[in-house]
Design a protein around this motif. Structure first.
Motif, PDB file in Angstrom:
ATOM      1  N   MET A  90       4.065   8.555   4.248  1.00  0.00           N
ATOM      2  CA  MET A  90       3.844   7.568   3.190  1.00  0.00           C
ATOM      3  C   MET A  90       3.704   6.153   3.751  1.00  0.00           C
ATOM      4  O   MET A  90       3.291   5.242   3.040  1.00  0.00           O
ATOM      5  CB  MET A  90       5.021   7.547   2.209  1.00  0.00           C
ATOM      6  CG  MET A  90       5.410   8.886   1.625  1.00  0.00           C
ATOM      7  SD  MET A  90       4.087   9.645   0.685  1.00  0.00           S
ATOM      8  CE  MET A  90       3.940   8.464  -0.588  1.00  0.00           C
ATOM      9  N   GLY A  91       4.139   5.954   4.986  1.00  0.00           N
ATOM     10  CA  GLY A  91       4.113   4.619   5.576  1.00  0.00           C
ATOM     11  C   GLY A  91       5.240   3.731   5.076  1.00  0.00           C
ATOM     12  O   GLY A  91       5.112   2.511   5.039  1.00  0.00           O
ATOM     13  N   ARG A 133       9.417  12.719   8.648  1.00  0.00           N
ATOM     14  CA  ARG A 133       7.955  12.889   8.594  1.00  0.00           C
ATOM     15  C   ARG A 133       7.402  12.459   7.247  1.00  0.00           C
ATOM     16  O   ARG A 133       6.309  11.889   7.155  1.00  0.00           O
ATOM     17  CB  ARG A 133       7.589  14.348   8.891  1.00  0.00           C
ATOM     18  CG  ARG A 133       7.701  14.670  10.388  1.00  0.00           C
ATOM     19  CD  ARG A 133       7.697  16.157  10.651  1.00  0.00           C
ATOM     20  NE  ARG A 133       6.509  16.805  10.146  1.00  0.00           N
ATOM     21  CZ  ARG A 133       6.507  17.969   9.488  1.00  0.00           C
ATOM     22  NH1 ARG A 133       7.641  18.607   9.247  1.00  0.00           N
ATOM     23  NH2 ARG A 133       5.384  18.501   9.070  1.00  0.00           N
ATOM     24  N   ALA A 134       8.157  12.723   6.183  1.00  0.00           N
ATOM     25  CA  ALA A 134       7.686  12.316   4.846  1.00  0.00           C
ATOM     26  C   ALA A 134       7.600  10.787   4.767  1.00  0.00           C
ATOM     27  O   ALA A 134       6.627  10.232   4.261  1.00  0.00           O
ATOM     28  CB  ALA A 134       8.620  12.861   3.771  1.00  0.00           C
ATOM     29  N   MET A 186       1.904  13.779  -3.031  1.00  0.00           N
ATOM     30  CA  MET A 186       1.878  15.203  -2.664  1.00  0.00           C
ATOM     31  C   MET A 186       0.669  15.500  -1.772  1.00  0.00           C
ATOM     32  O   MET A 186       0.755  16.269  -0.830  1.00  0.00           O
ATOM     33  CB  MET A 186       1.766  16.070  -3.925  1.00  0.00           C
ATOM     34  CG  MET A 186       3.001  16.067  -4.776  1.00  0.00           C
ATOM     35  SD  MET A 186       4.147  17.305  -4.179  1.00  0.00           S
ATOM     36  CE  MET A 186       5.674  16.485  -4.456  1.00  0.00           C
ATOM     37  N   GLN A 187      -0.467  14.892  -2.097  1.00  0.00           N
ATOM     38  CA  GLN A 187      -1.667  15.134  -1.296  1.00  0.00           C
ATOM     39  C   GLN A 187      -1.482  14.640   0.136  1.00  0.00           C
ATOM     40  O   GLN A 187      -1.862  15.309   1.090  1.00  0.00           O
ATOM     41  CB  GLN A 187      -2.877  14.440  -1.936  1.00  0.00           C
ATOM     42  CG  GLN A 187      -3.311  15.123  -3.222  1.00  0.00           C
ATOM     43  CD  GLN A 187      -4.399  14.346  -3.953  1.00  0.00           C
ATOM     44  OE1 GLN A 187      -4.337  13.128  -4.083  1.00  0.00           O
ATOM     45  NE2 GLN A 187      -5.400  15.053  -4.455  1.00  0.00           N
ATOM     46  N   LEU A 188      -0.843  13.464   0.268  1.00  0.00           N
ATOM     47  CA  LEU A 188      -0.623  12.914   1.614  1.00  0.00           C
ATOM     48  C   LEU A 188       0.371  13.765   2.394  1.00  0.00           C
ATOM     49  O   LEU A 188       0.195  14.035   3.578  1.00  0.00           O
ATOM     50  CB  LEU A 188      -0.107  11.479   1.517  1.00  0.00           C
ATOM     51  CG  LEU A 188      -1.127  10.468   0.987  1.00  0.00           C
ATOM     52  CD1 LEU A 188      -0.453   9.152   0.647  1.00  0.00           C
ATOM     53  CD2 LEU A 188      -2.215  10.252   2.028  1.00  0.00           C
ATOM     54  N   VAL A 230       0.832  -1.204   0.000  1.00  0.00           N
ATOM     55  CA  VAL A 230       0.000   0.000   0.000  1.00  0.00           C
ATOM     56  C   VAL A 230       0.872   1.262   0.000  1.00  0.00           C
ATOM     57  O   VAL A 230       0.620   2.226  -0.732  1.00  0.00           O
ATOM     58  CB  VAL A 230      -0.925  -0.001   1.238  1.00  0.00           C
ATOM     59  CG1 VAL A 230      -1.669   1.304   1.365  1.00  0.00           C
ATOM     60  CG2 VAL A 230      -1.894  -1.165   1.161  1.00  0.00           C
ATOM     61  N   ALA A 231       1.928   1.227   0.798  1.00  0.00           N
ATOM     62  CA  ALA A 231       2.816   2.385   0.899  1.00  0.00           C
ATOM     63  C   ALA A 231       3.565   2.606  -0.418  1.00  0.00           C
ATOM     64  O   ALA A 231       3.741   3.745  -0.866  1.00  0.00           O
ATOM     65  CB  ALA A 231       3.793   2.190   2.056  1.00  0.00           C
ATOM     66  N   ILE A 232       3.980   1.519  -1.047  1.00  0.00           N
ATOM     67  CA  ILE A 232       4.687   1.661  -2.335  1.00  0.00           C
ATOM     68  C   ILE A 232       3.733   2.239  -3.376  1.00  0.00           C
ATOM     69  O   ILE A 232       4.097   3.140  -4.137  1.00  0.00           O
ATOM     70  CB  ILE A 232       5.251   0.300  -2.807  1.00  0.00           C
ATOM     71  CG1 ILE A 232       6.262  -0.227  -1.792  1.00  0.00           C
ATOM     72  CG2 ILE A 232       5.900   0.424  -4.188  1.00  0.00           C
ATOM     73  CD1 ILE A 232       6.765  -1.623  -2.080  1.00  0.00           C
TER      74      ILE A 232
END
Ligand code: ADP
Ligand code: MG
Length: 301
Positions: free
Chosen positions: A240-241, A235-236, A104-106, A92-94
């Motif tokens: 994104m997880g 944080r980035a 960018m939205q996340l 999901v993160a990838i």
């Protein structure tokens, strides 16, 4: 520990180094050609077959899925997740990181510094889009580009308009971004493993080139990043997880801005520039975290 690495080319520097680092630590690492895996989906017990036999007994999986095979690669990775094999990065993160607009939205939701970025479907909106991005010069990017291909700098309003119209006419999705001129063709890549920046480098574009990608002839050197850049990178990654990623940032007049988060960052440039054993740190992270069934998503979503 028995590790599967989803990769197509066993001779790539990154893949060789990860195998080496795993073996040095007494683990088994098998390189599995993603596209040769096939799966039994309609069964309660998810399975993956490879070269005529069932893949079994893996504790962890390292996805090194090339951009061109994202769709199938993520399906294979999801199957591993459903089998309870711990993924270095979750499917999901990838998936999030592969789409520049979605990332960018996340990142924006989490208040992370970004270049002003706009997006529109309808080419009739070109003028408004350009105005919102602050007018020319602007950077125009394919949503799913990589290695600097599909990133265009438009110096004037006129060229920006024709590039946007050409891309949209070809039904290609793009975003339009403020050009961070003060970065001077240089960017910073911070390599994050398990919520820590373990290495970082500055990449400088070839003369006359605004893109600093090593694949576009850029060069790299080790750099000490500021505490603000460090926390932005961490944080980035979190937003994104991703457990392991390369966060690309530009030094703008208003602090660090994130351009993208790479879920399969190359090791070669980073290890050569910094002398840090990045592969070893990745395997150490897996050792600490891989327990069967620990994946949070189990391939959901
Ligand atoms: P890719 O996924 O193809 O690497 P990036 O978004 O990372 O695409 O852009 C490639 C390079 O272009 C960056 O490393 C950076 O040097 C340059 N670049 C990208 N966006 C901007 C921008 N908004 N302002 C200035 N330079 C940029
Ligand atoms: Mg990039």
């Amino acid at each position: 520990m028995k590790i599967a690495m989803l990769a197509r080319n066993p001779d790539l520097y990154s893949h060789k180094r990860l195998k080496e680092a795993a073996e040095e630590r007494g683990h088994q690492l098998d390189i599995i050609n993603t596209l040769r895996c096939y799966m039994n989906i309609a069964s309660r017990r998810p399975e993956i077959f490879y070269n005529g036999s069932k893949l079994e007994g893996y504790d962890a999986v390292i996805p090194r899925i090339g951009a061109s095979i994202t769709f199938y690669g993520l399906a294979v990775l999801r199957q591993f997740e459903m089998m309870g094999v711990y993924p270095l990065n979750e499917s999901v993160a990838i998936g999030r990181s592969r789409d520049k607009l979605r990332s960018m939205q996340l990142l924006a939701r989490d208040g992370i510094g970004l270049p002003v970025t706009t997006f529109a479907h309808d080419p009739k909106m070109t003028e408004e889009v350009l105005k919102t991005a602050g007018g020319a010069p602007v950077v125009i990017k394919l949503l799913e580009g990589t290695q600097g291909i599909g990133v265009v700098l438009a110096d004037t309003e006129r060229s920006a308009k024709s590039v946007i119209e050409a891309f949209r006419g070809a039904n290609v999705n793009i975003l339009v971004q403020e050009f961070i001129k003060e970065a001077g063709g240089t960017d910073i890549r911070a390599f994050v493993v398990g919520g820590k920046v373990i290495a970082s480098m500055k990449r400088v574009g070839a003369p006359g080139e605004f893109r600093s990608n090593l694949h576009r002839g850029g060069s790299a050197e080790t750099i000490r990043i500021s505490p603000e850049e460090r926390s932005t990178a961490i944080r980035a990654a979190k937003s994104m997880g991703l457990n392991v990623c390369g966060v690309d940032m530009l030094r703008s007049n208003h602090g660090p801005v994130v351009m993208e988060v790479n879920s399969s960052p190359g090791l070669q440039g980073m290890e050569l520039a910094t002398g840090i054993d990045v592969a070893g740190k990745i395997i150490d992270f897996l050792m600490k975290n891989a327990q069967a069934g620990k994946t949070k998503t189990k391939g959901k979503g």
